[in-house]
Scaffold this active site. Structure first.
Site, PDB file in Angstrom:
ATOM      1  N   GLU A  64      44.137  44.295  37.652  1.00 40.45           N
ATOM      2  CA  GLU A  64      45.031  43.260  37.121  1.00 40.45           C
ATOM      3  C   GLU A  64      46.465  43.425  37.620  1.00 40.45           C
ATOM      4  O   GLU A  64      47.163  42.427  37.853  1.00 40.45           O
ATOM      5  CB  GLU A  64      45.000  43.277  35.585  1.00 40.45           C
ATOM      6  CG  GLU A  64      43.616  43.091  34.982  1.00 40.45           C
ATOM      7  CD  GLU A  64      42.873  41.889  35.535  1.00 40.45           C
ATOM      8  OE1 GLU A  64      43.514  40.851  35.829  1.00 40.45           O
ATOM      9  OE2 GLU A  64      41.639  41.981  35.703  1.00 40.45           O
ATOM     10  N   ASN A  87      47.387  37.217  33.610  1.00 36.16           N
ATOM     11  CA  ASN A  87      48.537  36.372  33.276  1.00 36.16           C
ATOM     12  C   ASN A  87      49.835  37.102  33.624  1.00 36.16           C
ATOM     13  O   ASN A  87      50.035  38.258  33.249  1.00 36.16           O
ATOM     14  CB  ASN A  87      48.542  36.054  31.774  1.00 36.16           C
ATOM     15  CG  ASN A  87      47.182  35.650  31.266  1.00 36.16           C
ATOM     16  OD1 ASN A  87      46.591  34.679  31.702  1.00 36.16           O
ATOM     17  ND2 ASN A  87      46.662  36.437  30.332  1.00 36.16           N
ATOM     18  N   MET A 123      42.527  39.607  32.166  1.00 37.16           N
ATOM     19  CA  MET A 123      43.099  38.423  32.817  1.00 37.16           C
ATOM     20  C   MET A 123      44.545  38.712  33.194  1.00 37.16           C
ATOM     21  O   MET A 123      45.335  39.174  32.372  1.00 37.16           O
ATOM     22  CB  MET A 123      43.018  37.210  31.884  1.00 37.16           C
ATOM     23  CG  MET A 123      43.675  35.956  32.419  1.00 37.16           C
ATOM     24  SD  MET A 123      42.900  35.396  33.948  1.00 37.16           S
ATOM     25  CE  MET A 123      44.297  34.590  34.730  1.00 37.16           C
TER      26      MET A 123
END
Length: 1013
Positions: free
Chosen positions: A449, A417, A415
């Protein structure tokens, strides 16, 4: 975000059909599904029958041949014959009917002339322009009317900043929070509506400007996870206000929101931690917020912890303060960029980092202490990729630090972030002695990512309908960047296979446009699929390949990033940026947006049919749709940059020529003496090509004479296309086999692996249909005859070349799955040596899956493998052991591993989709898995939300090999009964369509296959 399953072997979509289905046989209505209205009551089983069937399933038996006497003759799937005659109605009946008709007509006219309403031509009501209909407001939890009636939040209020204080208690698995939201009023309003889910609001205060704060009542509407505050007087445009909320909640026991996790350390002690996963709709489960991508704001975060823990968040830590209760409070710097809520992240754990400065950024890789030795490669890859992206995008990564964190219990692959990227351990950690194939997995996920730090974080889609702007770009950039930075990892074969699989799914009527309407939370979850990721990446590749060589595409995306830095965008914004770099060398300037819109605004892709007369070639396009729909076939057109080569020049990029097919048909001229034509050079386009009988014959002859006359990508493309055309019914299976005749000369990875995959789909379908003799003959005549010599040439030692590792793994995996004695004995010998050495003798990484799968077929070795699985700490190897365990054909072992995956103690529940996928590949397991899913549906959607990628994989795995009406009825009946618990998922429509297509293909082709074989 990248889903972990995207790096696993997905279940093959067995969507064979011959010919295409009529549209009235399978009709898909994704958002108002027939599943909810077509009754199944007359097909319901009585208790004894159901018990009998369940018992049979437990014994691994198939019910495909279940006696028709046990089924109701009045099936809703069977059209009933009309009565042979009808009697004349009586005079009394006629009078009554006329009377009823008069009443109906009167009521209709009265409704028509009612003030405040009108009717469309189709009879649907629409509000009158002068007297609009009042919206129907739902009731909040306290019984008051909730002041908002839509899924999307109103845009009258805009959050500017959040001040978050979180106090997690890892003993009680609860937390409290204090959220202060500073907002501006964009439009005068009497309400503030935002999101909150599973949070107990204890107190709320509100202040406007310099006024004193006052207590306010918070209303909650749980079905849409919204809360609201109402005011007696309007908040005026331009005012600034502050909403403060205190709340408490439980740490989530699933994989989203602020959730608890645990792992066992080297000493055997259980360690607990808390982490976050907010994309797409779960920030609201950790703090009240405006949880939509367009509501960007800054964040200042404070988290309390025990002294023996550490915390991480998006920004560097500013300070730590001791609290009176013995805890420490860590405060992080205020974010230097505006972020969407789904990118906020924080972790409370006991992790160990390694760090270095790279490209003016502090890069750190965190893991549990026991696995620190596996973090070096991730550090090296992240540093090099960060440097590459900074230069490529001509925009520096904007934050001071970049953390990459391996979390022991994490559902997604990773993920993005901002500043705190979270990963599964298998997606980030790799051993120093690991093969390039394992390092490639880690490098591609990190590349994906990191690309998001620009595409998604810096420039964010306005709403989830354009998720592809995030995921399609990140997927494209992951392949492009790894190919540039790590050419030794040979990423091209993987990207080619990814494009093939995306086309397989997009050929279904249940697919969707790249940019499509999203109106429910389940639809948001379902956008995380191969269309948004792989098809999005594929059309970007096609666009780049169609532009001239002087970097127009790169210039266009850099312009897009710079123009919209810090903002939200839609697909049109990207096209407008790219339009400015389109040139008349390829397309008329005004047609550039038209070309790109045709690929994002409609589902599916085109079939280009080639016909040739002398040196004149006519190209015709139509929708490649396995379930035929005449309306779609005639109305769907694409602006196709058709690339082609011929026998005079076919290998080098300079050989490629481009013809733009903008209408239903187009004509191009060839130079004289061209023997054959190959379209879609290196398969950079997202379309299928049919060459006609003469065109295919010429290509087959060319390959038989010299296999290297085409690039490996082009040869793989021909194989994929001919199987796809067979599924469509445009070519016979005999023509498919003619193309495969050259395969005995093939040695390159991509053509071999594609052919093996396609043949394996049919082999497994025959096997599941109980056509064991036919499957056995197919194994010998078409698989072993074509690939046996190449299988025998494979070695079992260490191999460093990535492409050769892929080839060897596919060939030996197939050989052992077909019970070839040489392969089985070698795999057993390697496993025996591995066990004897207590793991010190290493099995080559690319062969581990083959070896562990063979071992799991033995009762004794299965138990040994289970012990090794429990003791192994290296996660990549552990997952291969798990797949081996799940490949067993022992019924009791299958039941145990499914239950263990759901329970989550020995096998982490995050691995359950992988377990189900693997179990379904075996003959014994696929019915067990389908039974297991039905019996545990509620527990599954509690752990993996409805519509999530995990649930998509589970549904596809369990149903994609069904090919009978009995199985269609079972699947249809089960999902019909779920209603809001899953019946309207797109993956359900895909499953039903696939079963129908499998059934039709098998019914039409079984006699032919029996004759040929």
């Amino acid at each position: 975000m990248i889903e972990n399953s995207m790096f696993e072997e997905e279940p093959d979509i067995v969507d064979l059909t011959f010919p295409a289905l009529d549209p009235d046989e399978v009709v898909y209505e994704p958002r108002s599904s027939r599943l909810l209205v077509r009754g199944l009551g007359e097909n319901d089983m009585d208790e004894d029958e159901e018990d009998c069937e369940s018992s049979a399933r437990l014994l691994g038996m198939s019910f495909m041949n279940r006696s028709s006497a046990l089924r109701s003759s009045s099936s809703p799937y069977t059209r009933q014959a009309p009565p042979s005659s009808c009697s004349r109605p009586s005079a009394r009946t006629m009078v009554v009917c006329v009377f009823v008709l008069v009443i109906v007509a009167s009521v209709t006219m009265a409704l028509y002339f009612l003030p405040g309403c009108t009717f469309t031509k189709t009879g649907c009501r629409k509000p009158n322009k002068t007297t609009p209909l009042e919206p129907v407001y739902p009731l909040s939890t306290n019984g008051e009317l909730f002041p908002w009636a839509q899924l999307r939040l109103p845009h009258s209020i805009r959050p500017l900043s959040y001040d978050l204080t979180l106090n997690p208690d890892l003993d009680s698995m609860t937390f409290t929070g204090h959220t202060v939201i500073q907002m501006s009023v964009l439009h005068s309003t009497k309400i503030i509506v935002l999101h909150s889910a599973n949070l107990n609001i204890i107190k709320a205060t509100f202040k406007v400007g310099d006024e004193a704060a006052r207590d306010v009542t918070v209303l909650e509407y749980k079905p849409r996870q919204q809360i609201a505050v109402k005011f007696p007087e309007e908040l005026k445009t331009g005012q600034y206000c502050v909403l403060t909320l205190d709340y408490s909640a439980n740490l989530s026991h699933t994989y989203d929101g602020f959730y608890n996790s645990s792992y066992i350390d080297k000493a055997g002690n259980k360690r607990v931690l808390a982490a976050t996963q907010f994309e797409p709709l779960s920030a609201r489960k950790a703090f009240p917020c405006f949880d939509e991508p367009a509501f960007k704001a800054t964040f200042l975060i404070k988290i309390s912890r025990k002294p023996n823990y550490m915390t991480l968040s998006n920004m560097p830590k500013a300070k730590s303060t001791p609290l009176s209760n013995g805890l420490m409070q860590d405060e992080f710097e205020k974010t230097s960029v505006n972020m969407s809520t789904y990118l906020v992240a924080f972790i409370v754990a006991n992790f160990t980092p390694i760090s270095k400065n790279a490209s003016k950024t502090l890069v750190s890789v965190y893991s549990v202490p026991e696995k620190k030795e596996y973090t070096d490669y991730a550090m090296d890859a992240a540093s090099k990729l960060l440097e590459f992206y900074n230069k490529f995008f001509d925009i520096d990564y904007p934050l001071e630090k970049l953390d990459l964190v391996a979390i022991p219990d994490f559902l997604a692959g990773a993920m993005e972030n901002w500043g705190l990227i979270t990963f599964r351990e298998t997606s980030l950690l790799v051993g120093k002695e690991s093969s390039p194939l394992e390092k490639r997995v880690v490098a591609t996920i990190i590349a994906h990512e990191l690309a998001h730090q620009w595409f998604g974080n810096m420039v964010t889609m306005s709403w989830w309908n354009d998720l592809w702007l995030n995921e399609g770009f990140a997927t494209y950039m992951e392949f492009m960047s790894v190919q540039t930075v790590f050419p030794e990892l040979d990423i091209g074969n993987l990207f080619l296979a990814v494009r093939f699989r995306a086309m397989d799914k997009d050929a279904l009527n249940s697919s969707h446009a790249v940019s499509t309407e999203v109106n429910t939370s389940e639809q948001v979850e379902e956008m995380f699929d191969s269309v948004s990721y792989e098809k999005g990446a594929s059309i970007l590749l096609m666009l780049n390949a169609s532009l001239p060589w002087n970097q127009q595409f790169t210039k266009g995306i850099i312009q897009y990033l710079k123009q919209f830095n810090g903002l939200n965008t839609g697909t049109d914004d990207l096209w407008n940026s790219l339009t400015q770099v389109c040139t008349e060398q390829i397309l008329d300037f005004s047609l550039c947006p038209q070309m790109m819109h045709s690929w994002t605004s409609q589902k599916g892709f085109p079939l280009v049919t080639v016909s040739r007369k002398g040196n004149q070639v006519t190209l015709m396009q139509e929708h490649f749709l396995l379930t035929s729909d005449n309306g779609t076939l005639t109305s769907s057109l694409w602006n196709i940059p058709v690339t082609y080569v011929n026998d005079s020049c076919s290998l080098a990029p300079e050989c490629r020529q481009v013809f733009t097919l903008k209408t239903k048909s187009g004509t191009l001229k060839l130079p004289g003496n061209v023997k054959w034509l190959k379209l879609n050079y290196r398969n950079t386009g997202f379309y299928i090509v049919h060459y006609g009988d003469e065109g295919w014959a010429a290509l087959i002859e060319a390959l038989s004479t010299n296999v290297t006359v085409l690039t490996p990508e082009d040869r793989a493309s021909l194989i994929h296309n001919i199987f796809a055309l067979s599924r469509l019914g445009r070519v016979s299976f005999h023509q498919v086999l003619n193309v495969l005749k050259y395969m005995s000369k093939e040695t390159e990875t991509s053509p071999v692996t594609e052919a093996l995959l396609q043949l394996n789909i049919i082999y497994r379908l025959l096997d599941k249909r109980l056509e064991h003799d036919l499957a056995a003959r197919m194994k010998v005549l078409y698989i072993l005859d074509n690939f046996g010599p190449l299988m025998d040439k494979q070695t079992w030692g260490v191999e460093e070349n990535v492409s050769k590792q892929e080839l060897r793994s596919a060939l030996l995996g197939m050989a052992c799955s077909l019970n070839q004695d040489k392969c089985i004995q070698q795999a057993k010998a390697l496993f025996k040596e591995y066990v004897k050495s207590n793991g010190t003798t290493r099995i080559p990484d690319d062969l581990q899956q083959v070896v562990f799968t063979v071992a799991a077929q033995s009762e004794e070795d299965w138990s040994t493998l289970l012990g090794l699985f429990s003791a192994t700490t290296y996660d990549a190897e552990k997952r291969k052991m798990l797949r081996g365990l799940a490949s067993t054909q022992n019924a009791w072992h299958i039941v145990w591993i499914l239950q263990a995956g759901l329970k989550g103690d020995i096998i982490q529940t995050q691995e359950l989709p992988l377990v189900i996928n693997t179990v379904c590949n075996g003959f014994t397991g696929y019915l067990f898995a389908w039974d297991f899913i039905q019996e545990n549906w509620d527990r599954l959607i509690e752990k993996f939300s409805v519509g999530s990628y995990a649930m998509q994989i589970i549904i596809k795995s369990a149903t994609s090999q069904f090919s009978t009406k009995a199985h269609f009825d079972q699947v249809y009946g089960f999902f019909s009964s779920l209603k809001e618990r899953g019946s309207q998922m797109r993956s359900v429509q895909e499953a039903l369509e696939t079963i129908r297509l499998n059934q039709r293909w098998m019914d039409q082709n079984l006699p032919t296959l029996q004759k040929w074989l």
